[in-house]
Design a protein around this motif. Sequence first.
Motif, PDB file in Angstrom:
ATOM      1  N   GLN A  88       0.817  -1.258   0.162  1.00  0.00           N
ATOM      2  CA  GLN A  88       0.162   0.194   0.067  1.00  0.00           C
ATOM      3  C   GLN A  88       1.042   1.208  -0.145  1.00  0.00           C
ATOM      4  O   GLN A  88       1.924   1.517   0.604  1.00  0.00           O
ATOM      5  N   CYS A  89       0.630   2.198  -0.689  1.00  0.00           N
ATOM      6  CA  CYS A  89       1.139   3.440  -0.869  1.00  0.00           C
ATOM      7  C   CYS A  89       1.088   4.154   0.748  1.00  0.00           C
ATOM      8  O   CYS A  89       0.025   4.451   1.185  1.00  0.00           O
ATOM      9  N   GLU A  90       2.362   4.555   1.430  1.00  0.00           N
ATOM     10  CA  GLU A  90       2.015   5.028   2.768  1.00  0.00           C
ATOM     11  C   GLU A  90       1.676   6.458   2.779  1.00  0.00           C
ATOM     12  O   GLU A  90       1.532   7.307   3.675  1.00  0.00           O
ATOM     13  N   MET A  91       1.401   7.135   1.717  1.00  0.00           N
ATOM     14  CA  MET A  91       0.974   8.368   1.576  1.00  0.00           C
ATOM     15  C   MET A  91      -0.413   8.631   1.208  1.00  0.00           C
ATOM     16  O   MET A  91      -1.155   9.423   1.930  1.00  0.00           O
ATOM     17  N   CYS A  92      -0.975   7.930  -0.073  1.00  0.00           N
ATOM     18  CA  CYS A  92      -2.436   8.224  -0.317  1.00  0.00           C
ATOM     19  C   CYS A  92      -3.225   6.835   0.027  1.00  0.00           C
ATOM     20  O   CYS A  92      -4.332   6.743   0.157  1.00  0.00           O
TER      21      CYS A  92
ATOM     22  N   VAL B 194      10.696  11.994   1.901  1.00  0.00           N
ATOM     23  CA  VAL B 194       9.846  13.338   1.949  1.00  0.00           C
ATOM     24  C   VAL B 194      10.169  13.793   3.419  1.00  0.00           C
ATOM     25  O   VAL B 194       9.901  12.736   4.441  1.00  0.00           O
ATOM     26  N   GLU B 195      10.527  15.060   3.421  1.00  0.00           N
ATOM     27  CA  GLU B 195      10.772  15.688   4.828  1.00  0.00           C
ATOM     28  C   GLU B 195      11.680  14.908   5.760  1.00  0.00           C
ATOM     29  O   GLU B 195      11.433  14.901   7.044  1.00  0.00           O
TER      30      GLU B 195
ATOM     31  N   GLY C  38       8.574  13.519  -3.393  1.00  0.00           N
ATOM     32  CA  GLY C  38       9.776  13.390  -2.569  1.00  0.00           C
ATOM     33  C   GLY C  38      11.123  13.172  -3.521  1.00  0.00           C
ATOM     34  O   GLY C  38      10.829  13.197  -4.726  1.00  0.00           O
ATOM     35  N   THR C  39      12.052  12.710  -3.145  1.00  0.00           N
ATOM     36  CA  THR C  39      13.150  12.518  -3.749  1.00  0.00           C
ATOM     37  C   THR C  39      13.410  10.830  -3.630  1.00  0.00           C
ATOM     38  O   THR C  39      13.280  10.143  -2.597  1.00  0.00           O
ATOM     39  N   GLU C  40      13.622  10.254  -4.903  1.00  0.00           N
ATOM     40  CA  GLU C  40      13.782   8.953  -4.740  1.00  0.00           C
ATOM     41  C   GLU C  40      15.222   8.466  -4.001  1.00  0.00           C
ATOM     42  O   GLU C  40      16.068   9.226  -4.335  1.00  0.00           O
TER      43      GLU C  40
END
Length: 179
Positions: free
Chosen positions: A3-7, A19-20, A34-36
């Motif tokens: 699962q995508c941890e963002m959406c 990310v951050e 974010g940056t890969e």
Amino acid sequence: MAQCEMCGKEVSNPKTVKVEGAEIDVCDDCADFGTEVKTDSSSSTSTKYSTSSSSQSSGSSGSSQSSGESSGGRRRRDMFDEMEELAGDYDDRLRNAREQEGLSQEELAGELNEKASVIRKLERGDSLPSDDVREKLENHLGISLTESGDADADEDWSSSGGSAGLTLGDKVRRKGDDG
């Protein structure tokens, strides 16, 4: 399927991005936020939360941190030790200096290009002067409204030897006490 941890969308092949400051697994759409992060594929059993490599690296950094600490129980000096602090009696100093110059609060305010209400509040101790107002007052009246933030002042508060000195109880006047 991950699962995508963002959406929260189901993803078959998530990308790891930073990310951050946090590394998270996200879908292609959220990867733009974010940056890969390039993952090391040399070990198939290793995860990004591997304990073996992190414990070794934290052990070496932990020893360097402890060597930087001061020893002997003395507090390490910092930038605040060198700073000047506003004097506890700044309001009295200001009022006395203004009266000695023979100026009213309104006249002093006019000469400093400040509002009279600012001078009134400062003299009552209701507000603290900003740095620029403090400097104007000190230069115009030839006084100092600050005290040096000296490390020797800390010694007044520490107990040295066997002498106890004054305590807060020595200074407090209780409601029922005479005198």
